[in-house]
Design a protein around this motif. Structure first.
Motif, PDB file in Angstrom:
ATOM      1  N   PRO A  51       0.726  -1.187  -0.065  1.00  0.00           N
ATOM      2  CA  PRO A  51      -0.005  -0.040  -0.007  1.00  0.00           C
ATOM      3  C   PRO A  51       0.931   1.181  -0.142  1.00  0.00           C
ATOM      4  O   PRO A  51       1.875   1.505   0.645  1.00  0.00           O
ATOM      5  CB  PRO A  51      -1.025  -0.111   1.258  1.00  0.00           C
ATOM      6  N   VAL A  52       0.441   2.208  -0.947  1.00  0.00           N
ATOM      7  CA  VAL A  52       0.942   3.611  -1.015  1.00  0.00           C
ATOM      8  C   VAL A  52       0.198   4.747  -0.451  1.00  0.00           C
ATOM      9  O   VAL A  52      -0.944   4.829  -0.828  1.00  0.00           O
ATOM     10  CB  VAL A  52       1.425   3.842  -2.512  1.00  0.00           C
ATOM     11  N   ARG A  53       0.501   5.562   0.665  1.00  0.00           N
ATOM     12  CA  ARG A  53       0.110   6.764   0.948  1.00  0.00           C
ATOM     13  C   ARG A  53       0.673   7.857   0.362  1.00  0.00           C
ATOM     14  O   ARG A  53       1.938   8.258   0.532  1.00  0.00           O
ATOM     15  CB  ARG A  53      -0.006   6.600   2.537  1.00  0.00           C
ATOM     16  N   ILE A  54      -0.151   8.739  -0.442  1.00  0.00           N
ATOM     17  CA  ILE A  54       0.273  10.044  -1.311  1.00  0.00           C
ATOM     18  C   ILE A  54       0.255  11.255  -0.475  1.00  0.00           C
ATOM     19  O   ILE A  54      -0.754  11.419   0.137  1.00  0.00           O
ATOM     20  CB  ILE A  54      -0.518   9.962  -2.406  1.00  0.00           C
ATOM     21  N   PHE A  55       1.051  11.975  -0.428  1.00  0.00           N
ATOM     22  CA  PHE A  55       1.321  13.282  -0.070  1.00  0.00           C
ATOM     23  C   PHE A  55       1.663  13.923  -0.884  1.00  0.00           C
ATOM     24  O   PHE A  55       2.847  14.458  -1.112  1.00  0.00           O
ATOM     25  CB  PHE A  55       2.283  13.367   1.344  1.00  0.00           C
ATOM     26  N   ASP A  56       0.858  14.543  -1.662  1.00  0.00           N
ATOM     27  CA  ASP A  56       0.901  15.535  -2.892  1.00  0.00           C
ATOM     28  C   ASP A  56       0.944  17.020  -2.455  1.00  0.00           C
ATOM     29  O   ASP A  56       0.033  17.520  -1.870  1.00  0.00           O
ATOM     30  CB  ASP A  56      -0.159  15.429  -3.939  1.00  0.00           C
ATOM     31  N   GLY A  57       1.791  17.541  -2.780  1.00  0.00           N
ATOM     32  CA  GLY A  57       2.135  19.054  -2.461  1.00  0.00           C
ATOM     33  C   GLY A  57       3.366  19.483  -2.614  1.00  0.00           C
ATOM     34  O   GLY A  57       4.581  18.606  -2.788  1.00  0.00           O
ATOM     35  N   ASP A  58       3.756  20.872  -2.542  1.00  0.00           N
ATOM     36  CA  ASP A  58       4.900  21.486  -2.553  1.00  0.00           C
ATOM     37  C   ASP A  58       5.799  21.489  -1.170  1.00  0.00           C
ATOM     38  O   ASP A  58       5.329  22.292  -0.078  1.00  0.00           O
ATOM     39  CB  ASP A  58       4.977  22.732  -3.094  1.00  0.00           C
ATOM     40  N   LEU A  59       6.859  20.685  -1.000  1.00  0.00           N
ATOM     41  CA  LEU A  59       7.538  20.800   0.247  1.00  0.00           C
ATOM     42  C   LEU A  59       8.071  21.855   0.607  1.00  0.00           C
ATOM     43  O   LEU A  59       8.623  22.067   1.905  1.00  0.00           O
ATOM     44  CB  LEU A  59       8.571  19.474   0.081  1.00  0.00           C
ATOM     45  N   GLN A  60       8.035  22.956  -0.214  1.00  0.00           N
ATOM     46  CA  GLN A  60       8.511  24.476   0.270  1.00  0.00           C
ATOM     47  C   GLN A  60       7.353  24.965   1.082  1.00  0.00           C
ATOM     48  O   GLN A  60       7.590  26.084   1.454  1.00  0.00           O
ATOM     49  CB  GLN A  60       8.844  25.059  -0.979  1.00  0.00           C
ATOM     50  N   ALA A  85      14.830  12.609  -1.016  1.00  0.00           N
ATOM     51  CA  ALA A  85      15.217  12.915  -2.502  1.00  0.00           C
ATOM     52  C   ALA A  85      14.688  14.011  -3.226  1.00  0.00           C
ATOM     53  O   ALA A  85      15.000  14.367  -4.331  1.00  0.00           O
ATOM     54  CB  ALA A  85      14.903  11.432  -3.111  1.00  0.00           C
ATOM     55  N   ALA A  86      13.859  15.047  -2.258  1.00  0.00           N
ATOM     56  CA  ALA A  86      13.377  16.231  -3.164  1.00  0.00           C
ATOM     57  C   ALA A  86      14.334  17.147  -3.414  1.00  0.00           C
ATOM     58  O   ALA A  86      15.111  17.373  -2.538  1.00  0.00           O
ATOM     59  CB  ALA A  86      12.150  16.616  -2.539  1.00  0.00           C
ATOM     60  N   GLY A  87      14.430  17.459  -4.340  1.00  0.00           N
ATOM     61  CA  GLY A  87      15.553  18.701  -4.798  1.00  0.00           C
ATOM     62  C   GLY A  87      15.555  19.091  -6.203  1.00  0.00           C
ATOM     63  O   GLY A  87      15.017  18.415  -6.962  1.00  0.00           O
ATOM     64  N   TYR A  88      16.179  20.151  -6.462  1.00  0.00           N
ATOM     65  CA  TYR A  88      16.461  20.817  -7.791  1.00  0.00           C
ATOM     66  C   TYR A  88      17.932  21.664  -7.861  1.00  0.00           C
ATOM     67  O   TYR A  88      18.215  22.094  -7.039  1.00  0.00           O
ATOM     68  CB  TYR A  88      15.148  21.234  -8.301  1.00  0.00           C
ATOM     69  N   GLU A 101      14.791  31.297  -8.376  1.00  0.00           N
ATOM     70  CA  GLU A 101      15.259  29.721  -8.665  1.00  0.00           C
ATOM     71  C   GLU A 101      16.479  29.568  -7.527  1.00  0.00           C
ATOM     72  O   GLU A 101      16.521  28.676  -6.817  1.00  0.00           O
ATOM     73  CB  GLU A 101      15.819  29.665  -9.909  1.00  0.00           C
ATOM     74  N   GLN A 102      17.278  30.608  -7.308  1.00  0.00           N
ATOM     75  CA  GLN A 102      18.366  30.603  -6.382  1.00  0.00           C
ATOM     76  C   GLN A 102      17.681  30.066  -4.815  1.00  0.00           C
ATOM     77  O   GLN A 102      18.368  29.216  -4.529  1.00  0.00           O
ATOM     78  CB  GLN A 102      19.187  31.655  -6.341  1.00  0.00           C
ATOM     79  N   LEU A 103      16.926  31.093  -4.480  1.00  0.00           N
ATOM     80  CA  LEU A 103      16.389  30.836  -2.917  1.00  0.00           C
ATOM     81  C   LEU A 103      15.594  29.676  -2.909  1.00  0.00           C
ATOM     82  O   LEU A 103      15.506  28.993  -1.984  1.00  0.00           O
ATOM     83  CB  LEU A 103      15.624  32.166  -2.749  1.00  0.00           C
ATOM     84  N   GLY A 104      14.816  29.352  -4.000  1.00  0.00           N
ATOM     85  CA  GLY A 104      14.276  27.946  -4.056  1.00  0.00           C
ATOM     86  C   GLY A 104      15.046  26.778  -3.782  1.00  0.00           C
ATOM     87  O   GLY A 104      14.393  25.708  -2.982  1.00  0.00           O
ATOM     88  N   MET A 105      16.223  26.876  -4.310  1.00  0.00           N
ATOM     89  CA  MET A 105      16.871  25.686  -4.360  1.00  0.00           C
ATOM     90  C   MET A 105      17.499  25.401  -2.782  1.00  0.00           C
ATOM     91  O   MET A 105      17.483  24.186  -2.226  1.00  0.00           O
ATOM     92  CB  MET A 105      18.243  25.974  -5.168  1.00  0.00           C
ATOM     93  N   ILE A 106      17.650  26.747  -2.006  1.00  0.00           N
ATOM     94  CA  ILE A 106      18.253  26.414  -0.834  1.00  0.00           C
ATOM     95  C   ILE A 106      16.936  25.978   0.093  1.00  0.00           C
ATOM     96  O   ILE A 106      17.097  25.349   0.946  1.00  0.00           O
ATOM     97  CB  ILE A 106      18.637  28.018  -0.245  1.00  0.00           C
ATOM     98  N   ASN A 109      16.201  22.166  -1.091  1.00  0.00           N
ATOM     99  CA  ASN A 109      17.281  21.416  -0.950  1.00  0.00           C
ATOM    100  C   ASN A 109      17.850  21.135   0.493  1.00  0.00           C
ATOM    101  O   ASN A 109      18.430  20.333   0.935  1.00  0.00           O
ATOM    102  CB  ASN A 109      18.480  21.605  -1.717  1.00  0.00           C
ATOM    103  N   CYS A 110      17.732  22.395   1.279  1.00  0.00           N
ATOM    104  CA  CYS A 110      18.063  22.462   2.475  1.00  0.00           C
ATOM    105  C   CYS A 110      17.036  22.542   3.763  1.00  0.00           C
ATOM    106  O   CYS A 110      16.966  21.699   4.640  1.00  0.00           O
ATOM    107  CB  CYS A 110      19.048  23.709   2.735  1.00  0.00           C
ATOM    108  N   GLN A 111      16.252  23.844   3.667  1.00  0.00           N
ATOM    109  CA  GLN A 111      15.337  23.867   4.612  1.00  0.00           C
ATOM    110  C   GLN A 111      14.257  22.831   4.902  1.00  0.00           C
ATOM    111  O   GLN A 111      14.102  22.360   5.662  1.00  0.00           O
ATOM    112  CB  GLN A 111      14.718  25.270   4.190  1.00  0.00           C
ATOM    113  N   SER A 112      13.716  22.495   3.774  1.00  0.00           N
ATOM    114  CA  SER A 112      12.600  21.471   3.717  1.00  0.00           C
ATOM    115  C   SER A 112      13.130  20.023   4.039  1.00  0.00           C
ATOM    116  O   SER A 112      12.571  19.242   4.676  1.00  0.00           O
ATOM    117  CB  SER A 112      11.935  21.259   2.314  1.00  0.00           C
TER     118      SER A 112
END
Length: 256
Positions: A51-60, A85-88, A101-106, A109-112
């Protein structure tokens, strides 16, 4: 309830972890997957045998993290494996890349990643494992990929520290540092600054298989491929200034 949690599971490395984890953990009750693209997660759900439980949304955004925290408490979950594994990334000269884009990476990739770790840690116990996806870019400054590399250096350093802190509790942390992997990552990042990197793109299935094996072996770092292993050794010897200068030329920064 015994579970695995995978962020960034809609594509690429995260998706491959979601596929392979049930083969490693045969007694999981569910696998929880988080990503923005609901339809991709629904497709993944059909591929997985448990079974898979889905959490759909933006981790930011806080709402998905709050939902994850509430569900962990409500289900009295036991996390046997957590994969961040979320990141870009966004390739290009620092001064020319949009600040969002720069701040979104931080943020992602880091805060979330840090927030997911904080939320999940109370639900890990003896024998649980954490896998954080960094990059070989974490080993040295990367002109042409500056913020991305810096964000992955954060993941690398944090993972090493957590590995030391959590080992007495028998919670094991592995940081995965691949080079270029053949995934959708490059649709968003743009063309790699060094064209030679296109020739060494790794198969995500193999990268994940090695990462899981290294996690089982309680290794703190997982590096796939001879080229990236050599890069890790060289960057540990060569001063950062020289490495940055070399990569500046290799990545053709400043060429017209």
């Amino acid at each position: 309830m015994k579970i695995a949690v995978v962020t960034g599971a809609s594509s690429g490395i995260g998706k491959e972890f979601a596929r392979q984890i049930p083969r490693l953990y045969r007694n999981l009750d569910e696998i929880w997957v988080a990503a923005r693209r609901t339809e991709y997660l629904e497709e993944l759900k059909e591929e997985i045998s448990i079974p898979v439980r889905i959490f759909d949304g933006d981790l930011q955004r806080d709402y998905i993290l709050e939902r994850l925290e509430k569900e962990l408490d409500r289900r009295k979950a036991q996390i046997r494996m957590l994969v961040n594994a979320a990141g870009y990334g966004k390739a290009g000269v620092f001064a020319e890349i949009d600040s969002g884009e720069q701040l979104g990476m931080i943020t992602l990739n880091c805060q979330s990643l840090t927030k997911v770790l904080q939320i999940c840690l109370p639900y890990l116990s003896n024998g649980s494992r954490i896998i954080n996806i960094a990059s070989a870019a974490a080993f040295a400054p990367q002109p042409g990929f500056a913020v991305y590399a810096a964000s992955k250096s954060y993941v690398y350093s944090l993972s090493q520290a957590l590995a030391a802190e959590l080992r007495p509790q028998k919670i094991f942390v592995t940081v995965v540092c691949p080079g270029p992997v053949d995934t959708e990552f490059f649709k968003r990042s743009g063309k790699l600054p060094n064209p030679l990197k296109d020739s060494v793109k790794a198969d995500p299935e193999r990268v994940v298989r090695k990462a899981l094996w290294d996690s089982v072996k309680k290794r703190r770092v997982s590096v796939y491929g001879k080229a990236m292993k050599c890069a890790r050794v060289l960057t540990s010897i060569v001063p950062d200034a020289l490495t940055a200068g070399f990569l500046l030329r290799a990545n053709r920064i400043g060429e017209k």
